[in-house]
Motif scaffolding. Structure first.
Motif, PDB file in Angstrom:
ATOM      1  N   LEU A  89       0.697  -1.104  -0.054  1.00 26.98           N
ATOM      2  CA  LEU A  89      -0.696  -0.198   0.202  1.00 26.98           C
ATOM      3  C   LEU A  89       0.423   1.312   0.358  1.00 26.98           C
ATOM      4  O   LEU A  89       1.821   1.675   0.573  1.00 26.98           O
ATOM      5  CB  LEU A  89      -0.681  -0.096   1.521  1.00 26.98           C
ATOM      6  N   ASN A  90       0.535   2.245  -0.851  1.00 27.13           N
ATOM      7  CA  ASN A  90       1.018   3.648  -0.671  1.00 27.13           C
ATOM      8  C   ASN A  90       1.129   4.590  -0.339  1.00 27.13           C
ATOM      9  O   ASN A  90      -0.063   5.276  -0.308  1.00 27.13           O
ATOM     10  CB  ASN A  90       1.156   3.970  -2.366  1.00 27.13           C
ATOM     11  N   LEU A 127      -5.289   9.229   1.455  1.00 28.19           N
ATOM     12  CA  LEU A 127      -4.191   9.447   1.054  1.00 28.19           C
ATOM     13  C   LEU A 127      -3.280   8.539   0.418  1.00 28.19           C
ATOM     14  O   LEU A 127      -1.755   8.223   0.142  1.00 28.19           O
ATOM     15  CB  LEU A 127      -3.159  10.525   1.966  1.00 28.19           C
ATOM     16  N   VAL A 128      -3.932   7.021   0.820  1.00 25.24           N
ATOM     17  CA  VAL A 128      -3.498   5.912   0.258  1.00 25.24           C
ATOM     18  C   VAL A 128      -3.862   5.676  -0.895  1.00 25.24           C
ATOM     19  O   VAL A 128      -4.712   6.309  -1.289  1.00 25.24           O
ATOM     20  CB  VAL A 128      -3.956   4.997   1.455  1.00 25.24           C
ATOM     21  N   LYS A 129      -3.142   4.096  -1.620  1.00 26.50           N
ATOM     22  CA  LYS A 129      -3.454   3.479  -2.767  1.00 26.50           C
ATOM     23  C   LYS A 129      -2.816   2.622  -3.167  1.00 26.50           C
ATOM     24  O   LYS A 129      -1.197   2.701  -2.652  1.00 26.50           O
ATOM     25  CB  LYS A 129      -3.416   4.511  -3.868  1.00 26.50           C
ATOM     26  N   ILE A 161      -3.771  -1.927   9.676  1.00 25.78           N
ATOM     27  CA  ILE A 161      -2.666  -2.860   8.323  1.00 25.78           C
ATOM     28  C   ILE A 161      -4.340  -3.122   7.759  1.00 25.78           C
ATOM     29  O   ILE A 161      -4.440  -3.423   6.863  1.00 25.78           O
ATOM     30  CB  ILE A 161      -2.500  -3.596   9.218  1.00 25.78           C
ATOM     31  N   GLU A 162      -5.459  -3.868   8.803  1.00 27.01           N
ATOM     32  CA  GLU A 162      -6.566  -4.343   8.367  1.00 27.01           C
ATOM     33  C   GLU A 162      -7.610  -3.513   7.916  1.00 27.01           C
ATOM     34  O   GLU A 162      -7.876  -3.388   6.737  1.00 27.01           O
ATOM     35  CB  GLU A 162      -7.068  -4.522  10.239  1.00 27.01           C
ATOM     36  N   ARG A 163      -7.249  -1.886   8.290  1.00 29.75           N
ATOM     37  CA  ARG A 163      -8.318  -0.817   7.357  1.00 29.75           C
ATOM     38  C   ARG A 163      -7.843  -0.953   6.559  1.00 29.75           C
ATOM     39  O   ARG A 163      -8.351  -0.768   5.349  1.00 29.75           O
ATOM     40  CB  ARG A 163      -7.761   0.620   8.095  1.00 29.75           C
ATOM     41  N   GLY A 164      -6.448  -0.745   5.970  1.00 24.97           N
ATOM     42  CA  GLY A 164      -5.631  -0.358   4.327  1.00 24.97           C
ATOM     43  C   GLY A 164      -5.766  -1.614   3.511  1.00 24.97           C
ATOM     44  O   GLY A 164      -5.954  -1.283   2.299  1.00 24.97           O
TER      45      GLY A 164
END
Length: 212
Positions: free
Chosen positions: A14-15, A79-81, A111-114
């Motif tokens: 995950l970026n 903000l993540v992708k 981590i689980e959220r991502g």
């Protein structure tokens, strides 16, 4: 034959680079106005938040950690992708029967959220987060714990990550390691730590698996 892959999470699957840098800048600008630039935050990527704030603000570690996490959580999803090719590669790895785990210095809930945001939770049978160990990477404990829980041999595993801590933890645990060329710190930086493999794209891991 290769049986399992251990992935770091942030900066590997995950970026989260923008999220992490902006989170650090938010708390550091408030505490040390004008003293830090975004590029200064690169060295804080890899160590745990506790380690970083013990260095920067030894008398306010808990307070700074809470401020960082609050801003980070509030801005996480925007903000993540995922990095290019991650989902397709994970799908193919699963089809090949490779067991997958996350080994991270991040909190399990984040981590689980991502993973949920990516739609990738179902690929991973194990998550080793910061609360699962006494000693974080580069200590071998997180990698050794993952190996123990998966019930595989050291020779059957590769630890994959974007930071020196990932490579060192894998080496300290006695497993093969792979760096990722899309690391924000750069391929040249990671090569200093002599990973067994350097992935230019995440799909490169497929040929390594098939040749093992």
């Amino acid at each position: 034959m290769l049986k399992a892959l251990l992935f770091d999470f942030d900066g590997t699957l995950l970026n989260t680079n923008d999220l992490i840098i902006q989170s650090f800048m938010h708390v550091l600008e408030e505490k040390f106005p004008g003293q830090y630039k975004p590029e200064d935050c690169l060295r804080f990527m890899g160590p745990s938040l506790t380690e970083t704030f013990e260095e920067l603000t030894p008398n306010e570690v808990e307070e700074m950690t809470l401020k960082y996490r609050k801003w980070n959580i509030e801005h996480h999803d925007e903000l993540v992708k995922e990095f290019d090719g991650v989902m397709e590669t994970l799908e193919e790895l699963r089809a090949l029967g490779i067991r997958l785990a996350i080994v991270s210095t991040k909190r399990r809930d984040m981590i689980e959220r991502g993973l949920n945001l990516m739609g990738a939770s179902h690929f991973f049978e194990l998550i080793v987060g910061i609360e699962d160990v006494k000693n974080v990477k580069p200590d071998p404990e997180p990698v050794l714990l993952a190996i123990e829980k998966l019930g595989v041999g050291k020779e059957d595993v590769i630890m994959i990550g974007d930071n020196s801590h990932d490579i060192e933890s894998g080496k300290n645990a006695g497993v093969k390691t792979a760096g990722v060329a899309w690391s924000l710190k750069g391929e040249e930086f990671l090569n200093q730590f002599n990973p067994d493999y350097m992935l230019q794209h995440i799909s490169d891991i497929l040929s390594i698996v098939k040749e093992s």
